[in-house]
Design a protein around this motif. Structure first.
Motif, short mmCIF file in Angstrom:
data_model
loop_
_atom_site.label_atom_id
_atom_site.label_comp_id
_atom_site.label_asym_id
_atom_site.label_seq_id
_atom_site.Cartn_x
_atom_site.Cartn_y
_atom_site.Cartn_z
N GLN A 222 14.25 3.28 17.77
CA GLN A 222 14.63 4.86 17.42
C GLN A 222 13.75 5.51 17.55
OE1 GLN A 222 17.54 5.11 16.55
NE2 GLN A 222 18.12 2.62 16.16
N PRO A 223 14.07 6.77 17.05
CA PRO A 223 13.39 7.85 16.82
C PRO A 223 11.92 7.95 15.68
CG PRO A 223 14.94 8.84 18.30
CD PRO A 223 15.50 7.64 17.32
N GLY A 224 10.17 7.85 15.78
CA GLY A 224 9.76 8.15 15.26
C GLY A 224 9.36 6.79 14.27
N GLN A 225 10.44 5.47 14.86
CA GLN A 225 10.27 4.37 14.70
C GLN A 225 8.68 3.81 14.26
OE1 GLN A 225 13.08 1.65 15.97
NE2 GLN A 225 12.71 0.02 14.31
N ILE A 226 7.47 4.00 14.98
CA ILE A 226 7.02 3.82 15.74
C ILE A 226 6.32 4.69 14.19
CG2 ILE A 226 4.53 2.60 16.97
CD1 ILE A 226 7.36 1.03 17.19
N LYS A 227 4.89 3.76 13.83
CA LYS A 227 3.96 4.99 13.05
C LYS A 227 2.44 5.04 13.66
CE LYS A 227 7.04 6.66 10.81
NZ LYS A 227 7.89 8.40 10.91
N GLY A 228 2.09 5.63 13.48
CA GLY A 228 0.42 5.77 14.09
C GLY A 228 -0.84 6.28 12.11
N PRO A 229 -1.52 6.64 12.19
CA PRO A 229 -2.69 6.50 11.82
C PRO A 229 -2.60 8.18 11.75
CG PRO A 229 -3.98 5.37 12.80
CD PRO A 229 -2.82 5.00 13.36
N ASN A 230 -2.87 9.20 10.97
CA ASN A 230 -3.71 10.06 11.05
C ASN A 230 -5.35 10.76 9.84
OD1 ASN A 230 -3.65 13.15 11.79
ND2 ASN A 230 -2.59 13.46 9.44
N GLY A 231 -5.25 10.27 8.54
CA GLY A 231 -5.99 10.64 8.11
C GLY A 231 -6.31 12.13 7.06
N CYS A 232 -6.65 11.72 6.20
CA CYS A 232 -6.39 12.62 4.94
C CYS A 232 -7.83 12.62 3.58
CB CYS A 232 -4.77 12.71 3.94
SG CYS A 232 -4.32 11.46 3.30
N ASP A 233 -7.31 13.01 2.95
CA ASP A 233 -8.34 12.77 1.20
C ASP A 233 -8.20 11.29 0.72
OD1 ASP A 233 -9.97 15.06 2.12
OD2 ASP A 233 -9.05 16.67 0.53
N TYR A 234 -6.69 10.80 0.69
CA TYR A 234 -6.43 10.03 -0.10
C TYR A 234 -6.50 8.38 0.54
CZ TYR A 234 -3.11 6.85 -2.03
OH TYR A 234 -2.69 5.70 -2.53
N CYS A 235 -6.65 8.59 2.22
CA CYS A 235 -6.98 8.02 2.56
C CYS A 235 -9.17 7.36 3.30
CB CYS A 235 -6.48 6.94 3.69
SG CYS A 235 -6.06 8.37 4.87
N ARG A 236 -9.34 9.06 2.73
CA ARG A 236 -10.74 9.10 3.17
C ARG A 236 -10.39 8.92 4.29
NH1 ARG A 236 -14.31 8.23 -1.25
NH2 ARG A 236 -15.98 8.41 0.54
N ASN A 237 -9.69 10.06 5.58
CA ASN A 237 -9.51 10.44 6.58
C ASN A 237 -9.79 8.67 7.77
OD1 ASN A 237 -9.56 13.13 6.02
ND2 ASN A 237 -11.46 12.74 5.82
N GLY A 238 -9.55 7.96 6.85
CA GLY A 238 -9.27 7.11 7.58
C GLY A 238 -8.15 6.56 8.64
N GLY A 239 -6.61 6.90 7.73
CA GLY A 239 -5.45 6.36 8.43
C GLY A 239 -5.07 5.23 7.65
N PHE A 240 -5.94 4.67 7.18
CA PHE A 240 -5.06 3.19 6.35
C PHE A 240 -5.42 2.93 4.71
CE2 PHE A 240 -5.93 2.42 10.77
CZ PHE A 240 -4.41 1.78 11.71
N LYS A 241 -5.30 2.63 4.74
CA LYS A 241 -5.43 1.99 2.75
C LYS A 241 -4.57 1.02 2.45
CE LYS A 241 -5.98 4.28 -1.82
NZ LYS A 241 -7.16 4.59 -1.22
N GLY A 242 -5.54 0.11 2.04
CA GLY A 242 -4.98 -1.66 1.59
C GLY A 242 -5.04 -2.05 2.97
N ARG A 243 -4.41 -3.17 2.76
CA ARG A 243 -4.26 -4.30 3.66
C ARG A 243 -2.81 -5.23 3.68
NH1 ARG A 243 -9.30 -7.34 5.38
NH2 ARG A 243 -10.18 -8.13 3.39
N MET A 244 -2.84 -5.58 3.80
CA MET A 244 -1.41 -6.68 3.41
C MET A 244 -1.27 -7.94 4.44
SD MET A 244 1.98 -4.47 6.05
CE MET A 244 2.93 -5.29 4.76
N GLY A 245 -0.26 -8.44 4.12
CA GLY A 245 -0.83 -10.22 5.54
C GLY A 245 0.67 -10.44 5.87
N LEU A 246 0.66 -11.12 7.63
CA LEU A 246 0.86 -11.40 7.97
C LEU A 246 0.94 -13.21 8.14
CD1 LEU A 246 0.13 -9.42 11.48
CD2 LEU A 246 0.83 -8.92 10.02
N PHE A 247 2.18 -13.80 8.04
CA PHE A 247 2.77 -14.95 7.81
C PHE A 247 3.64 -15.99 9.01
CE2 PHE A 247 1.97 -12.08 3.82
CZ PHE A 247 1.47 -12.64 3.10
N GLU A 248 2.94 -17.10 8.46
CA GLU A 248 3.87 -17.87 9.93
C GLU A 248 3.68 -19.10 8.52
OE1 GLU A 248 2.17 -18.64 14.50
OE2 GLU A 248 1.62 -21.03 12.99
#
Length: 555
Positions: A469-495
């Motif tokens: 779908q249009p806009g379905q894939i997202k990417g990092p940008n950066g802001c004050d909240y994430c200290r301009n890193g584009g990411f905040k926190g981690r999550m698991g991938l599971f098998e």
């Protein structure tokens, strides 16, 4: 320890202490990284006194019974500690004209040539055994280093400002507060050649946050050792471990697990931040989607059997186990854990820490735990056959057992258990499920933007680009909240690999890991990469993150 081993072997053979049969035997039996001389000493074909005498005779030097020689502690100031350790040289006496120095390797020409120049003195060398040199170095320089360390610590503590607080104390406290605010999991204090580097690990990535003059290393290390209360400020030659509890804000307390290791430029410190608030996690907060959450919730409430969580170091296995224990912790259940070390204290759960130096190994702790009549047991890690067998026997006698293994995927845990000596029929009978996991960074909810999925990434991830779908894939940008890193926190991938009757039969039939994996896929198991794709399509993380942590995952 012996700079010219081949020549020394010739001397020992010439003197009749060795022959070619002994040498050939030693070469065939010694470890790859072990010197032949050390092996022959251990096997009692040689002793250090013989070696010292043969070396001394070759170098035309006298020997000395260093173990029974009394040395004035002031002699430590005649040869700097770093030189004494580098050349394994013990200053014995000083007659005003020359130093008498004991060494254990007179065949080392660098010692004979360089040490007099470096200390700017004439030196008379004598030869002692290697063991005596090691013991005297420890004795002679321990008090010297203790005095220096105590002076550094005292200077750091006494250098108070108008507020009555030392600058080093403020610096260390601010370092801990900043790390907490940045949600760091680790603090790395690393001495370099000419500077002191401070790095934080945030969401799995190391970030350099400060550089200090090298002279601050000793007072910073001394301050942290004082805070830990169990670490010695005098000991700089051996690794040490400790714990610190510190307030980093209003009603905010964190525990730190401190590790010091001697490096070529000084002591390196790593502090693991153990934030108890991170344990108030439910299964959704770990990164489970609702379908996997339902499967895992059912598995961890089984009455018996083994549930294994696998993955490399730093993949969040321990956090997942703690979350499981929190989820099933009820007054009618007795839960006991055995850990190395206990990272978080869990209310209502009995936790035992491994102390191998006094005989409290994983296996010994497990045997004792079973006499406590627990319902649920958590083992920090299955490392050997003895621990694994006790865990399996516990699961077969009505206990639910949680533990971790280091394997790349879930089906590979079967082969790993077999490799350490567990019979396959026991694996098939005891193991209920195996879950592999990895951690990926989560995109910042406040600033993530529409991302790009390349054709190469789509092929790697097996994504049909025509169905996006249009806009379905997202990417990092950066802001004050994430200290301009584009990411905040981690999550698991599971098998999640559930063991059913057919899989048990396949395990008993000694089928390979690829065959087990194929059957697991038929049963509906999603691979780590496939779970990652779901989270990419949900806009939770980026394609680069998932590809990076699942490079070894089969398509």
């Amino acid at each position: 320890m012996y700079s010219n081993e081949s020549y020394l072997l010739e001397l020992l053979t010439e003197k009749g202490y060795l022959n070619q049969e002994i040498i050939q035997y030693g070469q065939s039996q010694k470890a790859p990284t072990e010197s032949l001389i050390d092996f022959l000493i251990k096997a009692e074909y040689l002793n250090e006194s013989v070696i010292a005498q043969v070396e001394a005779d070759s170098a035309l030097l006298p020997t000395i019974d260093l173990a029974n020689t009394v040395i004035d502690p002031q002699m430590a100031s005649t040869v700097a500690p770093e030189l004494a350790k580098r050349f394994r040289a013990v200053p014995i006496s000083d007659d005003g004209f020359s130093l008498t120095v004991a060494i254990d390797d007179p065949l080392n020409l660098e010692t004979m040539d360089s040490l007099p120049q470096l200390v700017n003195r004439d030196i008379s060398f004598v030869v002692a055994t290697a063991g005596a040199i090691t013991a005297k170095l420890d004795d002679l320089y321990a008090a010297h280093e203790q005095a220096a360390a105590a002076a550094a610590a005292a200077a750091a503590m006494d250098d108070a400002d108008a507020d009555g607080e030392a600058p080093i104390i403020r610096l260390v406290q601010q370092m801990l507060v900043d790390a907490y605010k940045m949600r760091a999991s680790d603090i790395h204090i690393e001495p370099m050649e000419n500077r002191l580097r401070i790095r934080y690990r945030v969401d799995g990535k190391l970030i350099e946050v400060a550089t200090h003059p090298k002279k601050l290393l000793s007072p910073i290390v001394a301050r942290l050792k004082v805070m830990s209360s169990t670490m010695s400020i005098a000991e700089k030659r051996l690794p040490q471990d400790g714990r610190i509890q510190v307030e980093v804000g209003p009603n905010a307390m964190i525990d730190l697990r401190v590790s010091s290791v001697p490096s070529n430029h000084g002591e390196s410190i790593v502090m693991r931040i153990l934030d108890k608030s991170a344990l108030v996690l439910g299964l959704p907060q770990l990164g489970f989607f609702s379908d996997d959450e339902a499967i895992f919730d059912r598995l961890i409430t089984l009455p018996d059997g083994i549930i294994l969580v696998t993955g490399p170091t730093g993949s969040g296995k321990t956090t997942t186990l703690y979350a499981c224990l929190n989820h099933i912790n009820r007054p009618d259940k007795k839960i006991i854990t055995v850990e190395d070390p206990v990272e978080y204290e869990l209310s209502g759960i009995n936790q035992v820490m491994v102390k191998a130096d006094i005989g409290m190994t994983f296996a010994a702790a497990l045997r004792a735990m079973l006499r406590q009549a627990p319902n649920i047991i958590m083992i920090g890690e299955i490392r050997d056959a003895e621990t694994a067998n006790i865990a399996i026997n516990a699961s077969l006698t009505g206990h639910l057992v949680f533990s971790t293994l280091h394997t790349n995927d879930a089906p590979g845990a079967v082969a790993r258990l077999a490799d350490i000596g567990i019979k396959r029929f026991l694996i098939a009978s005891a193991v209920r499920a195996i879950m592999a996991q990895r951690l990926v960074r989560k995109l910042c909810d406040r600033c993530k933007v529409d991302g790009i999925l390349t054709e190469k990434q789509a092929r790697t991830l097996n994504i049909d680009m025509s169905r996006l779908q249009p806009g379905q894939i997202k990417g990092p940008n950066g802001c004050d909240y994430c200290r301009n890193g584009g990411f905040k926190g981690r999550m698991g991938l599971f098998e999640i690999f559930e063991i059913d009757d057919e899989v048990r039969h396949m395990i008993n039939e000694n089928l390979t890991t690829p065959q087990l994996r194929h059957r697991a896929r038929e049963l509906g198991m999603r691979t780590l990469r496939e779970d990652g794709v779901r989270k990419i399509l949900a806009g939770l993380t980026s394609p680069e993150e998932v590809i990076g942590v699942t490079m070894g995952d089969a398509n």
